[in-house]
Scaffold this motif. Structure first.
Motif, PDB file in Angstrom:
ATOM      1  N   PHE A 126      -1.932 -84.612  27.567  1.00 19.99           N
ATOM      2  CA  PHE A 126      -0.726 -83.817  27.826  1.00 19.99           C
ATOM      3  C   PHE A 126      -0.268 -83.984  29.277  1.00 19.99           C
ATOM      4  N   ALA A 141       4.469 -79.681  28.800  1.00 19.38           N
ATOM      5  CA  ALA A 141       3.345 -80.560  28.480  1.00 19.38           C
ATOM      6  C   ALA A 141       2.130 -80.225  29.352  1.00 19.38           C
ATOM      7  N   ALA A 191      -0.329 -86.296  21.762  1.00 19.28           N
ATOM      8  CA  ALA A 191       0.397 -85.351  22.615  1.00 19.28           C
ATOM      9  C   ALA A 191       1.885 -85.673  22.632  1.00 19.28           C
ATOM     10  N   GLY A 202      -1.564 -78.707  28.341  1.00 20.63           N
ATOM     11  CA  GLY A 202      -2.767 -79.456  28.654  1.00 20.63           C
ATOM     12  C   GLY A 202      -3.736 -78.740  29.569  1.00 20.63           C
TER      13      GLY A 202
END
Length: 417
Positions: free
Chosen positions: A152, A325, A92, A329
């Motif tokens: 993430f 992020a 990630a 996720g």
């Protein structure tokens, strides 16, 4: 095959650590390069990224060889899952880094991966047969997607913490300034606590410290009759807390302590709960000692010492990285931790939902990040509010992964073995 697999895992850990130092040099070392500071940052950022990718490749080899040796995807216990989670955090980070090219992100994201991987090495690495509940192709689908989503979230946590250290006024005396500084110090203390615990385990393993207890556990058979089962519980760390309803079989003295100081409460009935409570106490003590030593050396709050390194960063960029992020996720976590998990639960136990502690905390995690995205998109919660939610959210994730598996008894307690 296990030896080869373990070697590649150790190589990955070393390379991840080196990549962290590469990113540190990229950010802090630009002050030493008066002629071309931007070129210095880009050059060392590329070195850090190359080292990270090489470490990821080494861990991928570990993952594949262990899968081949075990005959199943290696995500079935705490050692395997935490190593896989560390690998997903690195993946990630690589993805987010390639989008934003921000070297300072490596200073915060890579330590998360290193800490998770180091923590995994605390657990027994032996390959064990799968229990019946895990003998399903859903093990591959559920665990891998849930871990990738959490990875993430980890990157979002790192960027959120960076944002807070960047924008907090360390010279301000207002009530809000002091409260924010305390909050960041608490987060840093938790990180130091985990690191100190890992180091403590390695130290006591290195000197071959041992203590053993015989614990009597009351269980109920299929007919409803109670019976007593006696189990041996081995400690690696000196036993400040011994298991409930147990007797000491052997214990090496430590600093004059020949017997445990406390007994674990009876309600703490997870797998080896007494031993794990003991490790938690050790983590608190070791973290407190390390934190106070750093405060004495730095003569200021640790966040205040890190703050100057963040001065060249654009706070809005950090806020954007954290949000992106988490936004990546969230749908992955939703699929893996909720939808795929419920389908597997129905196949394994005949119901989609059973209020098992792990299920409840997975739902709490999902609701928390749902609230994060709702406030971010509908209420305009950006900056400090968003960053604090990103930080607290990952704390919830870690409790779901560690606290629930190791302390609370439930259908997922096998993960703590």
């Amino acid at each position: 095959m296990e030896t080869v697999s373990g070697t590649f895992l150790l190589i990955a850990l070393i390379l991840y650590t080196l990549s962290f130092f590469g990113f540190v040099i990229a950010v802090i070392g630009k002050k030493w390069s008066e002629r071309d500071p931007e070129g210095h940052t880009k050059r060392w950022g590329k070195i850090g990224l190359a080292t990270t990718i090489t470490g990821f490749a080494a861990q991928l080899v570990f993952f594949i060889t262990r899968w081949y040796a075990a005959g199943y995807i290696p995500t079935s216990n705490m050692f395997e899952f935490m190593t896989f989670l560390a690998m997903m955090i690195v993946l990630a980070f690589i993805i987010v880094y390639l989008i934003y090219r921000t070297a300072v992100l490596g200073m915060f994201a890579m330590p998360v991966g290193v800490i998770i991987l180091s923590y995994a090495l605390v657990f027994p690495p032996d390959i064990q047969p799968l229990i019946p509940a895990l003998q399903s192709y859903w093990l591959k689908i559920h665990v891998t997607t849930a871990a990738l989503g959490e990875a993430f979230f980890a990157v979002g946590f790192a960027a959120g913490l960076m944002y807070l250290i960047r924008v907090i006024n360390y010279s301000g005396q207002s009530k809000s300034d002091r409260r924010e500084r305390r909050g960041v110090e608490i987060v840093i203390f938790v990180v130091l606590m985990i690191v100190s615990f890992i180091v403590s385990v390695y130290v006591f393993k290195g000197i071959n410290y041992e203590a053993s207890f015989m614990q009597e556990v009351t269980k109920v058979d299929q007919t409803g009759k109670e019976y007593v089962e006696t189990n041996k519980v081995d400690y690696v760390l000196p036993p400040i807390v011994k298991p409930f309803n147990s007797t000491t079989e052997s214990m090496q003295p430590f600093l004059g302590m020949k017997e445990p100081l406390f007994t674990a409460p009876s309600w703490m009935n997870g797998v080896n709960a007494g031993r794990k409570l003991n490790t938690f106490v050790w983590a608190l003590l070791a973290g407190f000692i390390v934190y106070m030593l750093l405060r004495l050396i730095l003569r200021k709050q640790i966040g205040a010492a890190i703050h100057p390194a963040m001065s060249g960063m654009d706070a809005e960029d950090l806020d954007e990285i954290s949000y992106r992020a988490i936004a990546i996720g969230f749908p992955i976590f939703t699929l893996g931790a909720l939808i795929f998990a419920m389908i597997w639960a129905h196949e394994a136990w005949g119901r989609f939902w059973g209020w098992d502690p792990k299920e409840v905390w997975a739902l709490i995690t999902w609701l928390f990040y749902t609230a994060y995205l709702h406030f971010r998109l509908s209420r305009g919660w950006q900056g400090r509010k968003s960053a604090w939610m990103a930080v607290v959210g990952f704390v919830v994730v870690m409790f779901t992964l560690i606290g629930v598996n190791l302390i609370i008894a439930g259908l997922h307690s096998y993960a703590g073995v």
